[in-house]
Design a protein around this motif. Sequence first.
Motif, PDB file in Angstrom:
ATOM      1  N   LEU A   1       0.717  -1.356   0.257  1.00 39.89           N
ATOM      2  CA  LEU A   1      -0.146   0.291  -0.162  1.00 39.89           C
ATOM      3  C   LEU A   1       0.729   1.086  -0.012  1.00 39.89           C
ATOM      4  CD1 LEU A   1      -2.819   0.988   2.110  1.00 39.89           C
ATOM      5  CD2 LEU A   1      -1.371   1.970   1.775  1.00 39.89           C
ATOM      6  N   ILE A   2       2.137   1.012   0.749  1.00 42.54           N
ATOM      7  CA  ILE A   2       2.618   2.729   1.044  1.00 42.54           C
ATOM      8  C   ILE A   2       3.692   2.463  -0.623  1.00 42.54           C
ATOM      9  CG2 ILE A   2       4.794   3.625   2.385  1.00 42.54           C
ATOM     10  CD1 ILE A   2       4.153   2.098   4.674  1.00 42.54           C
ATOM     11  N   ALA A   3       3.740   1.536  -0.825  1.00 41.73           N
ATOM     12  CA  ALA A   3       4.731   1.889  -2.020  1.00 41.73           C
ATOM     13  C   ALA A   3       3.573   2.249  -3.294  1.00 41.73           C
ATOM     14  CB  ALA A   3       5.562   0.477  -3.127  1.00 41.73           C
ATOM     15  N   THR A   4       2.573   1.730  -3.282  1.00 45.02           N
ATOM     16  CA  THR A   4       1.501   1.845  -4.364  1.00 45.02           C
ATOM     17  C   THR A   4       1.328   3.460  -4.421  1.00 45.02           C
ATOM     18  OG1 THR A   4       0.988   0.275  -4.276  1.00 45.02           O
ATOM     19  CG2 THR A   4      -0.656   1.348  -5.534  1.00 45.02           C
ATOM     20  N   ALA A   5       0.746   3.529  -2.888  1.00 40.41           N
ATOM     21  CA  ALA A   5      -0.016   5.323  -2.844  1.00 40.41           C
ATOM     22  C   ALA A   5       1.649   6.552  -3.411  1.00 40.41           C
ATOM     23  CB  ALA A   5       0.038   5.353  -2.189  1.00 40.41           C
ATOM     24  N   VAL A   6       2.972   6.019  -2.498  1.00 42.31           N
ATOM     25  CA  VAL A   6       3.906   7.391  -3.145  1.00 42.31           C
ATOM     26  C   VAL A   6       3.974   6.782  -4.560  1.00 42.31           C
ATOM     27  CG1 VAL A   6       6.154   7.455  -2.682  1.00 42.31           C
ATOM     28  CG2 VAL A   6       5.124   6.555  -0.948  1.00 42.31           C
ATOM     29  N   PHE A   7       4.076   5.913  -5.295  1.00 40.82           N
ATOM     30  CA  PHE A   7       4.486   5.556  -7.142  1.00 40.82           C
ATOM     31  C   PHE A   7       2.906   6.548  -7.854  1.00 40.82           C
ATOM     32  CE2 PHE A   7       2.078   3.299 -10.688  1.00 40.82           C
ATOM     33  CZ  PHE A   7       2.892   3.866 -11.158  1.00 40.82           C
ATOM     34  N   VAL A   8       1.750   6.523  -7.530  1.00 40.15           N
ATOM     35  CA  VAL A   8       0.727   6.884  -7.604  1.00 40.15           C
ATOM     36  C   VAL A   8       0.917   8.711  -7.856  1.00 40.15           C
ATOM     37  CG1 VAL A   8      -2.265   7.453  -7.808  1.00 40.15           C
ATOM     38  CG2 VAL A   8      -0.675   5.605  -7.747  1.00 40.15           C
ATOM     39  N   THR A   9       0.868   8.833  -6.348  1.00 38.31           N
ATOM     40  CA  THR A   9       1.073  10.704  -5.685  1.00 38.31           C
ATOM     41  C   THR A   9       2.301  10.475  -6.992  1.00 38.31           C
ATOM     42  OG1 THR A   9       0.509  10.113  -3.941  1.00 38.31           O
ATOM     43  CG2 THR A   9       1.915  11.775  -4.416  1.00 38.31           C
ATOM     44  N   PHE A  10       2.993  10.449  -6.797  1.00 42.27           N
ATOM     45  CA  PHE A  10       4.519  10.586  -7.905  1.00 42.27           C
ATOM     46  C   PHE A  10       3.799  10.955  -9.509  1.00 42.27           C
ATOM     47  CE2 PHE A  10       7.815   9.535 -11.131  1.00 42.27           C
ATOM     48  CZ  PHE A  10       9.009  11.490 -10.440  1.00 42.27           C
ATOM     49  N   ALA A  11       3.474   9.787  -9.793  1.00 43.99           N
ATOM     50  CA  ALA A  11       2.828   9.257 -11.425  1.00 43.99           C
ATOM     51  C   ALA A  11       1.884  10.130 -11.405  1.00 43.99           C
ATOM     52  CB  ALA A  11       2.410   8.172 -11.360  1.00 43.99           C
ATOM     53  N   SER A  12       0.801  11.307 -10.528  1.00 41.69           N
ATOM     54  CA  SER A  12      -0.156  11.911 -10.937  1.00 41.69           C
ATOM     55  C   SER A  12       0.784  13.182 -10.957  1.00 41.69           C
ATOM     56  CB  SER A  12      -0.747  12.007  -9.967  1.00 41.69           C
ATOM     57  OG  SER A  12      -1.522  10.995  -9.057  1.00 41.69           O
ATOM     58  N   GLY A  13       1.360  13.422  -9.901  1.00 41.46           N
ATOM     59  CA  GLY A  13       2.394  15.402 -10.963  1.00 41.46           C
ATOM     60  C   GLY A  13       2.607  14.909 -11.815  1.00 41.46           C
ATOM     61  N   SER A  14       3.772  13.996 -12.424  1.00 43.30           N
ATOM     62  CA  SER A  14       4.596  13.485 -13.476  1.00 43.30           C
ATOM     63  C   SER A  14       3.568  14.208 -14.966  1.00 43.30           C
ATOM     64  CB  SER A  14       5.214  12.514 -13.203  1.00 43.30           C
ATOM     65  OG  SER A  14       5.666  12.695 -14.495  1.00 43.30           O
ATOM     66  N   ARG A  15       2.503  12.992 -14.618  1.00 44.97           N
ATOM     67  CA  ARG A  15       1.275  13.329 -15.337  1.00 44.97           C
ATOM     68  C   ARG A  15       0.927  14.379 -16.039  1.00 44.97           C
ATOM     69  NH1 ARG A  15      -0.231  13.058 -19.566  1.00 44.97           N
ATOM     70  NH2 ARG A  15      -1.976  12.555 -20.654  1.00 44.97           N
ATOM     71  N   ALA A  16       0.264  15.228 -14.464  1.00 46.24           N
ATOM     72  CA  ALA A  16      -0.180  16.286 -14.736  1.00 46.24           C
ATOM     73  C   ALA A  16       0.380  17.732 -15.609  1.00 46.24           C
ATOM     74  CB  ALA A  16      -0.303  17.206 -13.608  1.00 46.24           C
ATOM     75  N   LEU A  17       2.172  16.975 -15.073  1.00 48.97           N
ATOM     76  CA  LEU A  17       3.268  18.038 -15.733  1.00 48.97           C
ATOM     77  C   LEU A  17       3.402  18.297 -17.913  1.00 48.97           C
ATOM     78  CD1 LEU A  17       5.951  20.102 -15.786  1.00 48.97           C
ATOM     79  CD2 LEU A  17       7.417  17.988 -15.320  1.00 48.97           C
ATOM     80  N   ASP A  18       3.406  17.126 -17.670  1.00 50.97           N
ATOM     81  CA  ASP A  18       2.994  16.880 -19.597  1.00 50.97           C
ATOM     82  C   ASP A  18       1.844  16.913 -20.179  1.00 50.97           C
ATOM     83  OD1 ASP A  18       5.976  14.641 -19.021  1.00 50.97           O
ATOM     84  OD2 ASP A  18       4.692  13.117 -18.761  1.00 50.97           O
ATOM     85  N   HIS A  19       0.949  16.476 -19.068  1.00 52.68           N
ATOM     86  CA  HIS A  19      -0.636  17.197 -19.515  1.00 52.68           C
ATOM     87  C   HIS A  19      -0.734  18.225 -19.967  1.00 52.68           C
ATOM     88  CE1 HIS A  19      -4.579  17.630 -20.390  1.00 52.68           C
ATOM     89  NE2 HIS A  19      -4.964  18.103 -20.081  1.00 52.68           N
TER      90      HIS A  19
END
Length: 368
Positions: free
Chosen positions: A18-36
Motif C-alpha cells: 500500500l505504501i509503495a503503491t500510494a507513493v508511486f501513484v502520487t508521483f505519477a499523478s504529478g508527473s503526468r500533470a506536468l506532461d499534460h
Amino acid sequence: MESLWKLAYLLEPASLTLIATAVFVTFASGSRALDHGKEMERNLEFSEASITLDRSQALMIPLASSCSLLIMFYLFSSVSHLVTAFTAVASASALFFCLSPYVANLRVQLGLMDPFVSRCCSKSFTRSQGILLLVCIATVVAWLVSGHWLLNNLLGICICIAFVSHVRLPNVKICALLLVCLFVYDVFWVFFSERFFGANVMVSVATQKASNPVHTVADSLSLPGLQLITKKLELPVKLVFPRNLLGGVVPGSSSMDYMMLGLGDMAIPGMLLALVFCFDHRKSRDIPLDPTSSGHKYVWYALSGYAIGLISALAAGILSQSPQPALLYLVPSTLGPVIFLSWIRKELRELWDGPRPISNEKAHSMEV
C-alpha cells in the motif's frame, strides 16, 4: 513497549504494498500533470478540458465533498447502481487518458500508420485510439464481472492520475487553502461525525459495497453464468489490498479484510506535487542547472514528506486500533517542507503567487 512492537505490522506485505503503491501513484499523478500541461501549451483543446481552481472553487470542494458524503451515507443503497454506472464511465475515460501517451509513443517507435477512422463528439478517432478505447471498455467490463481488487486498484489509480492532470492549482496560496480546508474536512468526518450522525460517516461510506448492475440485469434476464458475476463491488474510489497478501495477516483481522486508502489521500497531495513539478520545470527551463542540483528540487521533498506522512498515518492506526484521517498527517508533511524550503531559498513569494502572466508584447516576441 508492547505497543511499539505493533509497528512491526508496517512491514507486512499488505502495508508495504500500500505504501509503495500510494507513493508511486502520487508521483505519477504529478508527473503526468506536468506532461499534460506541456500538451496544453501545444494544443488548445487540452486546456479547454482542464480546470484551474480559484479561491471560491477551493472552498467549495470540501463543502461539495461533505454533501456527497452525506448522500452516500443515507441514500447509498438507492443510488448505488447509478454511482456504479457513472464510475464505470469515468474509469474507462481515465484509463484511456493514462494509456494514450504510451500507445502513441509505441506507434511512433514502430513506425505504424494511424489513419483517422471515425469522428465522435466533434473529436477525431484514429485506429489506435479506437482499439485502445475497446481495450479500456473491456477492462471495465472485466472489473464489473469479477470485482477483482487488482482491477479495482488499476482503475482507481487511473482516476487519480486523470483528476490531478485536469484539476490544477495555480499557486501555493490556493493549494494551502484547499489542503487546510480538506484537513479540517477529513478530521471532522473521521473523528467527530459520530457525535452528530450516530455513526462514523467516513468509515461507513468507505466500507460500503455497491450493488453490481451487471448482476442485477443478468439476474432479471435469467442469463447463464450468473454465479460468475460478483453481486457486490468495491468502487475504484480507494485502493484495497487484502491483509493476507502473500500470507501476512494482521492480528484481529480475517482473511477477507482489506487495507484501504482513499483516492483523495493520493489525489490531494498529488495536486501539490503537480504544482511543484511545474515550478521545478519552469525554474530549470528559465535557469539551466547543473546535473548535481537535480536532487534539490521541491518535488523530492514533497514526495519524501508524503511517504513519511503516510507511514505516520498507518502507524497511528495500528497503535490506536481505529481509523485515522490520513490528511491529518499528509497535509503538514507535504505542504510544510515545501513552504519552509521555499522560505529558506527566498522563493516563497514566487511559489505563493504563482507565475506572472506573460504580457502580450512578450508573448508575441516569444511566438516570433
